[in-house]
Design an enzyme around this catalytic site. Structure first.
Site, PDB file in Angstrom:
ATOM      1  N   HIS A 117      -7.479 -30.918 -46.569  1.00 55.74           N
ATOM      2  CA  HIS A 117      -7.432 -31.180 -45.125  1.00 55.74           C
ATOM      3  C   HIS A 117      -7.327 -32.672 -44.834  1.00 55.74           C
ATOM      4  CE1 HIS A 117      -9.787 -27.267 -45.194  1.00 55.74           C
ATOM      5  NE2 HIS A 117      -8.764 -26.981 -44.419  1.00 55.74           N
ATOM      6  N   GLY A 119      -0.456 -27.088 -44.930  1.00 47.65           N
ATOM      7  CA  GLY A 119      -0.371 -27.302 -46.377  1.00 47.65           C
ATOM      8  C   GLY A 119       0.629 -26.353 -47.033  1.00 47.65           C
TER       9      GLY A 119
END
Ligand code: PAF
Length: 275
Positions: A36, A146
């Site tokens: 993150h 991602g």
């Protein structure tokens, strides 16, 4: 860092910000890790203003999945966001995001129901619905996702395109531990013995990339070798697909993703490499 819990308050606030600034948005379900923070870093580099959301979205969990025990680290997450230079943290409750009689999105019938969509039928309906809501609230210039969740990323990119949304969807590389394990919020479920077993997943992908480097491009040969390495894990799928998620008989360099989902103990782990 400002923390906002109300969607409409955030929308109003960001309307003003957007008049003079680009906005980068990182949607998350919390339990933040280096995967993150790499999304946040990228968003900071490419935008004037960064918004992170933390929302464990109930509609993307199927019955019997880990919604209740999904890791929640609210205070640590707030600290990580502050230290990462996030401007606004959006922290809604489920009742702020959902009403009783909901309009919702359907994932596409093919791409939404293969691979992860087979093991978790309906999961992507929940993902797309919440991401659509979040993108409508934040109206970012760019939103960051991602590559580890490659099918999610593909479906969100498709949604943004097909629904003529204005945010640019940015794909960010997977972050790994030094031994190769892909960073995931679910890694905290692993015992140390399971963590060791989980390394078979990245090892199988490493083997696949080695085979490709040696010009062995046949998908069946690659996935068979990967399955040998993955034994005795319970493998949900090992697949070679194009960047558009069409299964491939042969790896196409520059247009392929090799994906694995396997269960380690009771934890489902995903990983992939882009070739
Ligand atoms: O990848 C995640 O963490 C979630 O699926 C997302 C995109 C934040 C939607 O809830």
């Amino acid at each position: 860092m400002k923390i906002i819990t109300d969607p409409l308050e955030l929308k109003e606030y960001l309307k003003e910000v957007a008049k003079e600034h680009t906005i980068g948005f990182v949607p998350t379900m919390g339990a933040l890790h280096e995967g993150h923070t790499s999304l946040i870093k990228r968003a900071k580099n490419e935008n004037d203003f960064v918004v992170v959301s933390i929302f464990v979205n109930p509609t993307q969990f199927l019955k019997g999945e880990d919604l209740e025990k999904y890791p929640r680290r609210d205070e640590a997450d707030k600290k990580i966001c502050t230290l990462s230079g996030v401007d606004v943290l959006f922290f809604p409750q489920a009742s702020d995001m959902y009403g009783d009689d909901e309009v919702s999105l359907q994932a596409p019938h093919v791409r939404g129901y293969i691979l992860e969509g087979t093991t978790r039928p309906g999961h992507f309906n929940g993902v797309l619905t919440v991401v659509m809501k979040l993108l409508n609230i934040v109206s970012p210039t760019r939103a960051y996702f991602g590559k580890k969740d490659a099918q999610q990323l593909n479906l969100i990119t498709l949604m943004a395109k097909q629904l003529f949304m204005s945010a640019e969807i940015v794909a960010v590389d997977t972050v790994r531990e030094s031994d190769g394990l892909a960073r995931s919020s679910r890694n905290v479920y692993l015992t140390s013995a399971e963590r060791q077993e989980a390394l078979k997943i990245s090892a199988s992908l490493y083997m696949a990339s080695k085979m490709v480097a040696q010009k062995s491009l046949d998908s069946h040969a690659i996935t068979s070798k990967m399955r040998e390495i993955l034994e005795p894990l319970e493998v949900a799928y090992v697949e070679v697909v194009s960047r558009d998620f069409v299964p491939l008989q042969e790896v196409q360099i520059g247009n392929s993703i090799i994906l694995v989902e396997a269960k380690v103990g009771s934890t489902r782990l995903l990983d992939n490499i882009w070739i």
